[in-house]
Design a protein around this motif. Structure first.
Motif, short mmCIF file in Angstrom:
data_model
loop_
_atom_site.label_atom_id
_atom_site.label_comp_id
_atom_site.label_asym_id
_atom_site.label_seq_id
_atom_site.Cartn_x
_atom_site.Cartn_y
_atom_site.Cartn_z
N ARG A 211 57.01 44.99 38.01
CA ARG A 211 56.79 46.15 37.15
C ARG A 211 57.50 47.37 37.71
N GLN A 212 57.45 47.57 39.03
CA GLN A 212 58.15 48.69 39.64
C GLN A 212 59.65 48.59 39.40
N THR A 213 60.18 47.39 39.54
CA THR A 213 61.62 47.18 39.32
C THR A 213 61.99 47.42 37.87
N GLN A 214 61.13 46.99 36.95
CA GLN A 214 61.36 47.22 35.53
C GLN A 214 61.52 48.72 35.26
N ALA A 215 60.67 49.53 35.89
CA ALA A 215 60.74 50.98 35.70
C ALA A 215 61.97 51.57 36.36
N LEU A 216 62.30 51.08 37.56
CA LEU A 216 63.45 51.62 38.29
C LEU A 216 64.77 51.34 37.58
N ARG A 288 38.22 37.27 33.45
CA ARG A 288 39.27 36.89 34.39
C ARG A 288 40.45 37.87 34.32
N ASN A 289 40.79 38.29 33.10
CA ASN A 289 41.93 39.19 32.95
C ASN A 289 41.62 40.59 33.48
N ALA A 290 40.37 41.03 33.32
CA ALA A 290 39.99 42.33 33.86
C ALA A 290 40.09 42.33 35.39
N ARG A 291 39.66 41.24 36.01
CA ARG A 291 39.75 41.14 37.48
C ARG A 291 41.22 41.15 37.93
N LEU A 292 42.06 40.35 37.27
CA LEU A 292 43.46 40.28 37.66
C LEU A 292 44.15 41.62 37.43
N ALA A 293 43.86 42.28 36.33
CA ALA A 293 44.47 43.59 36.07
C ALA A 293 44.09 44.59 37.15
N GLY A 294 42.83 44.54 37.60
CA GLY A 294 42.41 45.41 38.70
C GLY A 294 43.19 45.12 39.97
N GLU A 295 43.41 43.86 40.26
CA GLU A 295 44.16 43.48 41.46
C GLU A 295 45.62 43.92 41.36
N ILE A 296 46.20 43.79 40.17
CA ILE A 296 47.59 44.22 39.98
C ILE A 296 47.70 45.73 40.13
N ALA A 297 46.76 46.47 39.51
CA ALA A 297 46.78 47.93 39.62
C ALA A 297 46.63 48.37 41.08
N ALA A 298 45.75 47.69 41.82
CA ALA A 298 45.57 48.02 43.23
C ALA A 298 46.84 47.74 44.03
N ALA A 299 47.48 46.61 43.72
CA ALA A 299 48.73 46.27 44.42
C ALA A 299 49.83 47.28 44.10
N ALA A 300 49.90 47.70 42.84
CA ALA A 300 50.90 48.68 42.44
C ALA A 300 50.67 50.03 43.11
N SER A 301 49.41 50.41 43.23
CA SER A 301 49.07 51.67 43.90
C SER A 301 49.46 51.63 45.37
N ALA A 302 49.17 50.50 46.02
CA ALA A 302 49.54 50.35 47.43
C ALA A 302 51.06 50.35 47.59
N LEU A 303 51.77 49.74 46.67
CA LEU A 303 53.23 49.70 46.72
C LEU A 303 53.80 51.10 46.56
N ALA A 304 53.24 51.89 45.67
CA ALA A 304 53.72 53.24 45.44
C ALA A 304 53.49 54.11 46.67
N ARG A 305 52.33 53.94 47.30
CA ARG A 305 52.03 54.74 48.50
C ARG A 305 52.91 54.31 49.66
N GLY A 306 53.28 53.01 49.69
CA GLY A 306 54.04 52.49 50.81
C GLY A 306 55.50 52.80 50.73
#
Length: 306
Positions: A211-216, A288-306
């Protein structure tokens, strides 16, 4: 930010602090789940998002005000209301008319993207209807996803639709579709729709990087569709599914049901004819999709901070 929208304190603080947020649609709550179970399930979906590491933001229109994130009292009001179903087309009319309205996949993705929310969880996408060659019946979700830059976690498209034609349309619109830990595109109630995907991603972090690459790459504001199938032991029995679908399609033609009434008609027939199995599968899907979306959002947030 969406002009004129009211953002809940919790969601507003999370967005301001760069914390992960997941959008949730409200059409499922009002039109897709039976009362009074819908209110309880709505809270369960929010809990799944939190368990994944993100803040839930249910999107809806209440009294003509577009809301991003609902309080418990607002959620209860919506669950018990006769809110209209509002796609992107109907959204301004519902707001201007001071109405209560439940947002569809397309309108939820639109609002979420403009509010700065980059992840959205739903059940099944809308798409191209069967016999669309004659009826031109196609969900506005597809166009909306071509314009709304969010990660959309789903269980494929509703199996009552023309799955192959829907995938072709998403390709035409330039919307990437990836399978989560699978190359088989799920069929909502069914684990496998019979259509293969070229791409699969196996972790929330991999999806966040895509997703980050798609935006970049500045490819335009488009969704990234992540299709997560139900495990085989949780799907609706395929033989029962196919029989119910065939019977429901025949009844639909006999009664002359068409347009926006097709999907709720068919889903109601599935609920009746499967003895609640389709509802059980539907709830399992969105949790199941709500849980996965939460995990993706958390991963994206960590990626942005990193």
């Amino acid at each position: 930010m969406v002009r004129g929208a009211a953002v809940s304190d919790e969601v507003g603080t999370a967005l301001a602090d760069g914390q992960p947020v997941v959008a949730l649609e409200s059409t499922l709550l009002v039109h897709g789940l039976p009362r009074p179970d819908n209110e309880r399930i709505a809270h369960e979906l929010a809990d799944e998002v939190r368990a994944g590491g993100a803040v839930p933001a249910t999107i809806a229109v209440l009294g003509g005000t577009l809301r991003v994130g609902l309080t418990d009292s607002e959620l209860a009001h919506l669950a018990r209301s006769e809110a209209v179903k509002a796609s992107v087309r109907e959204l301004p009319l519902a707001v201007a008319g001071g109405m209560d309205a439940a947002t569809t996949v397309g309108s939820t993705a639109h609002v979420a993207a403009r509010a700065g929310i980059d992840a959205f969880a739903t059940g099944g996408l809308g798409g191209v209807h069967r016999e669309a060659r004659d009826t031109w019946d196609e969900s506005g979700d597809l166009v909306a996803l071509s314009r709304a830059g969010t990660v959309v976690v789903c269980a494929g498209v509703k199996s009552i639709l023309d799955v192959g034609a829907t995938l072709e349309r998403l390709e035409t619109f330039g919307v990437p579709v990836v399978g989560y830990r699978t190359h088989s595109f799920p069929g909502f109630y069914l684990t496998d729709s019979g259509h293969e995907l070229d791409w699969r991603l196996d972790t929330p972090d991999a999806i966040a990087r895509a997703r980050q690459t798609q935006a970049l790459l500045d490819l335009g504001s488009r969704a990234l569709v992540v299709a997560q199938p139900l495990p085989q032991d949780e799907q609706v029995d395929p033989v029962l599914h196919d029989q119910v679908l065939a019977d429901a399609l025949a009844e639909l033609r006999d009664r002359g049901v068409h347009g926006k009434d097709v999907t709720p008609f068919l889903l109601e027939r599935f609920h009746e004819a499967t003895g609640g199995e389709s509802l059980r599968a539907n709830v399992a899907i969105v949790r199941r999709n709500a849980r996965l979306a939460g995990e993706i959002a958390a991963a994206a947030s960590a990626l942005a901070r990193g």
